[in-house]
Design a protein around this motif. Structure first.
Motif, mmCIF file in Angstrom:
data_model
loop_
_atom_site.group_PDB
_atom_site.id
_atom_site.type_symbol
_atom_site.label_atom_id
_atom_site.label_comp_id
_atom_site.label_asym_id
_atom_site.label_seq_id
_atom_site.Cartn_x
_atom_site.Cartn_y
_atom_site.Cartn_z
ATOM 1 N N GLU A 1 10.296 -0.985 -7.905
ATOM 2 C CA GLU A 1 10.483 -1.126 -6.576
ATOM 3 C C GLU A 1 12.173 -0.267 -6.488
ATOM 4 O O GLU A 1 12.386 0.450 -5.334
ATOM 5 C CB GLU A 1 10.602 -2.570 -6.032
ATOM 6 C CG GLU A 1 9.272 -3.058 -5.806
ATOM 7 C CD GLU A 1 9.188 -4.201 -5.144
ATOM 8 O OE1 GLU A 1 10.377 -5.189 -5.199
ATOM 9 O OE2 GLU A 1 8.156 -4.845 -4.748
ATOM 10 N N GLU A 2 12.834 -0.676 -7.450
ATOM 11 C CA GLU A 2 14.222 0.002 -7.305
ATOM 12 C C GLU A 2 14.170 1.220 -7.444
ATOM 13 O O GLU A 2 14.770 2.196 -6.843
ATOM 14 C CB GLU A 2 15.128 -0.709 -8.581
ATOM 15 C CG GLU A 2 15.291 -2.184 -8.269
ATOM 16 C CD GLU A 2 16.428 -2.577 -9.430
ATOM 17 O OE1 GLU A 2 16.519 -1.791 -10.473
ATOM 18 O OE2 GLU A 2 17.074 -3.678 -9.452
ATOM 19 N N GLN A 3 13.230 1.765 -8.170
ATOM 20 C CA GLN A 3 13.309 3.320 -8.534
ATOM 21 C C GLN A 3 12.686 4.041 -7.221
ATOM 22 O O GLN A 3 13.050 5.134 -6.899
ATOM 23 C CB GLN A 3 12.010 3.527 -9.688
ATOM 24 C CG GLN A 3 12.871 3.188 -11.086
ATOM 25 C CD GLN A 3 11.785 3.337 -12.294
ATOM 26 O OE1 GLN A 3 11.611 2.339 -13.019
ATOM 27 N NE2 GLN A 3 11.372 4.504 -12.642
ATOM 28 N N VAL A 4 11.624 3.121 -6.553
ATOM 29 C CA VAL A 4 11.263 3.911 -5.382
ATOM 30 C C VAL A 4 12.153 3.809 -4.273
ATOM 31 O O VAL A 4 12.660 4.970 -3.405
ATOM 32 C CB VAL A 4 10.034 2.855 -4.764
ATOM 33 C CG1 VAL A 4 9.725 3.361 -3.365
ATOM 34 C CG2 VAL A 4 8.781 3.114 -5.577
ATOM 35 N N VAL A 5 13.160 2.695 -4.413
ATOM 36 C CA VAL A 5 14.198 2.772 -3.166
ATOM 37 C C VAL A 5 15.397 3.994 -3.450
ATOM 38 O O VAL A 5 15.591 4.750 -2.792
ATOM 39 C CB VAL A 5 15.117 1.575 -3.439
ATOM 40 C CG1 VAL A 5 16.389 1.639 -2.592
ATOM 41 C CG2 VAL A 5 14.203 0.395 -2.610
ATOM 42 N N GLU A 6 15.597 4.263 -4.770
ATOM 43 C CA GLU A 6 16.498 5.419 -5.114
ATOM 44 C C GLU A 6 15.877 6.693 -4.638
ATOM 45 O O GLU A 6 16.650 7.570 -4.337
ATOM 46 C CB GLU A 6 16.703 5.172 -6.742
ATOM 47 C CG GLU A 6 17.470 4.183 -7.219
ATOM 48 C CD GLU A 6 17.529 3.974 -8.630
ATOM 49 O OE1 GLU A 6 17.114 4.680 -9.418
ATOM 50 O OE2 GLU A 6 18.304 2.982 -9.089
ATOM 51 N N LEU A 7 14.706 6.929 -5.051
ATOM 52 C CA LEU A 7 13.856 8.135 -4.537
ATOM 53 C C LEU A 7 13.961 8.326 -3.159
ATOM 54 O O LEU A 7 14.379 9.481 -2.367
ATOM 55 C CB LEU A 7 12.534 7.977 -5.097
ATOM 56 C CG LEU A 7 11.555 9.133 -4.441
ATOM 57 C CD1 LEU A 7 12.147 10.412 -5.334
ATOM 58 C CD2 LEU A 7 10.039 8.820 -4.932
ATOM 59 N N ASP B 1 1.938 8.987 -6.062
ATOM 60 C CA ASP B 1 2.159 10.678 -5.838
ATOM 61 C C ASP B 1 3.343 11.132 -6.537
ATOM 62 O O ASP B 1 3.343 12.355 -6.796
ATOM 63 C CB ASP B 1 2.616 10.639 -3.919
ATOM 64 C CG ASP B 1 1.297 10.471 -3.205
ATOM 65 O OD1 ASP B 1 0.070 10.295 -3.914
ATOM 66 O OD2 ASP B 1 1.454 10.715 -2.225
ATOM 67 N N ASN B 2 4.233 10.315 -6.735
ATOM 68 C CA ASN B 2 5.319 10.918 -7.678
ATOM 69 C C ASN B 2 5.316 10.373 -9.110
ATOM 70 O O ASN B 2 6.328 10.687 -9.733
ATOM 71 C CB ASN B 2 6.669 10.217 -6.987
ATOM 72 C CG ASN B 2 6.967 10.643 -5.416
ATOM 73 O OD1 ASN B 2 7.580 11.821 -5.427
ATOM 74 N ND2 ASN B 2 6.505 9.917 -4.631
ATOM 75 N N ASP B 3 4.091 9.971 -9.541
ATOM 76 C CA ASP B 3 3.979 9.576 -10.980
ATOM 77 C C ASP B 3 5.332 8.867 -11.523
ATOM 78 O O ASP B 3 5.661 9.168 -12.607
ATOM 79 C CB ASP B 3 3.894 10.949 -11.697
ATOM 80 C CG ASP B 3 3.299 10.609 -13.275
ATOM 81 O OD1 ASP B 3 2.610 9.626 -13.181
ATOM 82 O OD2 ASP B 3 3.416 11.504 -13.916
ATOM 83 N N ILE B 4 5.419 7.828 -10.764
ATOM 84 C CA ILE B 4 6.539 6.925 -11.405
ATOM 85 C C ILE B 4 6.302 5.773 -12.297
ATOM 86 O O ILE B 4 5.109 5.157 -11.936
ATOM 87 C CB ILE B 4 7.354 6.230 -10.117
ATOM 88 C CG1 ILE B 4 7.766 7.186 -9.064
ATOM 89 C CG2 ILE B 4 8.560 5.285 -10.696
ATOM 90 C CD1 ILE B 4 8.333 6.831 -7.709
ATOM 91 N N LEU C 1 0.796 -1.190 0.024
ATOM 92 C CA LEU C 1 -0.109 -0.026 -0.069
ATOM 93 C C LEU C 1 0.782 1.241 0.066
ATOM 94 O O LEU C 1 0.615 2.241 -0.767
ATOM 95 C CB LEU C 1 -0.849 -0.039 1.481
ATOM 96 C CG LEU C 1 -2.023 -1.236 1.177
ATOM 97 C CD1 LEU C 1 -2.606 -1.236 2.542
ATOM 98 C CD2 LEU C 1 -3.225 -0.956 0.250
ATOM 99 N N ILE C 2 1.867 1.260 0.634
ATOM 100 C CA ILE C 2 2.612 2.406 0.995
ATOM 101 C C ILE C 2 3.546 2.521 -0.346
ATOM 102 O O ILE C 2 3.621 3.741 -0.894
ATOM 103 C CB ILE C 2 3.730 2.300 2.008
ATOM 104 C CG1 ILE C 2 3.059 2.341 3.281
ATOM 105 C CG2 ILE C 2 4.824 3.386 2.007
ATOM 106 C CD1 ILE C 2 3.993 1.906 4.699
ATOM 107 N N LEU C 3 4.131 1.454 -0.993
ATOM 108 C CA LEU C 3 4.940 1.823 -2.280
ATOM 109 C C LEU C 3 3.825 2.230 -3.275
ATOM 110 O O LEU C 3 4.123 3.112 -4.153
ATOM 111 C CB LEU C 3 5.598 0.292 -2.637
ATOM 112 C CG LEU C 3 6.542 -0.194 -1.893
ATOM 113 C CD1 LEU C 3 7.047 -1.504 -2.261
ATOM 114 C CD2 LEU C 3 7.549 0.866 -1.872
#
Length: 436
Positions: A401-407, A354-357, A346-348
């Motif tokens: 998930e990798e892109q979220v981690v980097e963010l 929110d960040n339009d990834i 849910l968080i991811l």
């Protein structure tokens, strides 16, 4: 259609929906008219049964059928009307009374939580920093040699690391017990296969020698009726063999797929594999700590329906890993991990929205190619993933998930944590076993 919503405990909602009786009656009438064209009842010609008779005989049944058909459509309409997003299938309680001209139902369900992302600016994420040293490569080669070791019979007292062939009989309170006796068993001293004291008690024993070992079963123990009880083992040492490690030569490396026997290329390949493993371990450890930071910053309620789904999925995954064994696994075994997965999902999802990834296509391609590079026919593996949208979507999820981690790493305080290859891979392996 009248809709009222009551909030229950946590994310539970009770939605009461009253349907217009006229709308239900009109639909019942349409179905009766259609049925009347071919209805057959004793005493009437086909298609000539009076509507009054059909209504009396089938009216209530058709009201139930129409209500059942209208539940789904009206439920979805009511969700849109009330701007609710259900987290699972609803529990439906019909409310049906023809005499009072009342038709409706109550749907009980959980909704998806609504929340704003918490700040992670004050969180600290320790990122492992490690490299493959020459000593790590030497240790890996030594482990590979250990895997291929041979056993040479010796006529001397046994030492730790030797392999013994033994026969033994165990008794508890003077009585033999199931599984306590065997013959022709090979045992490497120091392997930890036997209960505490058993292997240590055979150090120094020579071929043909017998020993009596007075020991105690651990508590707890897999055989609960033996836990904590004293036991006597009478052991005969039939043979002793010492390990012989192979030389790292052309013949040795051929056994690992290096057909031309090039030792230098073998060493280079081993180092490359270790570096690839190290990279994966660092990414996994960093990702786990980023997820911890997100969970700490976002303590959200999670729908129990989703947790239950995740528990079932994890249970099925474990059963498949165990060869599809038919066994009932307790829900408690997966409950904490399932709740964590649901919360993180849910968080991811919120971070992505929110960040339009969106998943970077280039990174998706690179990940597929990296996975394919470990196979004999890389292009076939690439085609396998790109030939099926569902398979490719799994890779896209990993990239996201990798892109979220980097963010998130850009938002938290990052501290480097120097570690050795052995420390990082050993601790990760322990974590994997505990999770399994």
């Amino acid at each position: 259609m009248q809709v009222s919503v009551e909030a229950g405990e946590g994310l539970e909602r009770r939605m009461k929906i009253d349907l217009p009786f006229e709308q239900v009656s009109d639909e019942v009438e349409k179905r009766l008219q259609k049925y009347a064209r071919s209805a057959r009842l004793p005493g009437f010609r086909p298609g000539k049964v009076p509507m009054k008779v059909l209504r009396k005989r089938y009216g209530e049944q058709l009201h139930h059928e129409v209500l059942a058909d209208m539940v789904q459509s009206s439920f979805m309409e009511a969700l849109n009307q009330e701007s609710l997003q259900p987290a699972g299938m609803p529990h439906i309680e019909p409310d049906f009374d023809l005499q009072e001209q009342r038709v409706g139902f109550t749907a009980t369900f959980e909704v998806m939580p609504e929340f704003e992302l918490g700040s992670v600016a004050d969180k600290v994420v320790k990122r492992p920093v490690a490299e493959v040293a020459d000593a790590d490569l030497d240790a890996m080669i030594q482990r590979l040699r250990e895997q291929r070791k041979a056993w040479n019979p010796v006529e001397r007292a046994a030492e730790k690391g030797d392999q013994l062939t033994i026969s033994f009989t165990g008794t508890v309170d003077g009585e033999a017990f199931e599984g306590g006796s065997s013959s022709g068993v090979t045992l490497e001293l120091g392997s930890g296969r036997m209960i505490p004291g058993f292997e240590e008690g055979l150090v120094g024993a020579a071929p043909g020698e017998s020993r009596v070992l007075d020991l105690t079963f651990p508590d707890p123990y897999q055989a609960t009726h033996l836990a904590g009880k004293p036991v006597r083992f009478e052991v005969m040492v039939d043979a002793v063999a010492e390990p012989a490690l192979p030389e790292v030569d052309a013949e040795f490396v051929k056994g690992f797929g290096v057909e031309d026997g090039d030792v230098e290329r073998f060493m280079s390949d081993v180092r490359a594999n270790m570096e690839r493993e190290l990279k994966d371990r660092i990414q996994a450890r960093t990702k786990e700590r980023v997820m911890d930071a997100l969970l700490e910053a976002n303590e959200i309620a999670v729908p129990e329906a989703l947790v239950e789904q995740e528990i079932k999925a994890m249970g099925e995954q474990m059963r498949q890993a165990m060869g599809g064994a038919e066994m009932q696994l307790p829900s408690e075994l997966f409950a904490d991990a399932a709740r964590r997965r649901v919360a993180l999902g849910l968080i991811l999802g919120k971070v992505v929205k929110d960040n339009d990834i969106t998943a970077d296509e280039g990174r998706v391609r690179k990940m597929v190619e990296e996975m394919a590079s470990t196979y004999e026919q890389p292009q076939a593996v690439i085609d396998y993933y790109y030939g099926d949208r569902s398979r490719l979507s799994q890779v896209e999820t990993s990239v996201l998930e990798e892109q979220v981690v980097e963010l998130i790493l850009e938002q938290v305080k990052v501290e480097d944590e120097p570690l050795s290859f052995d420390a990082l891979t050993r601790s990760e392996s322990a974590s994997d076993q505990a999770a399994a």
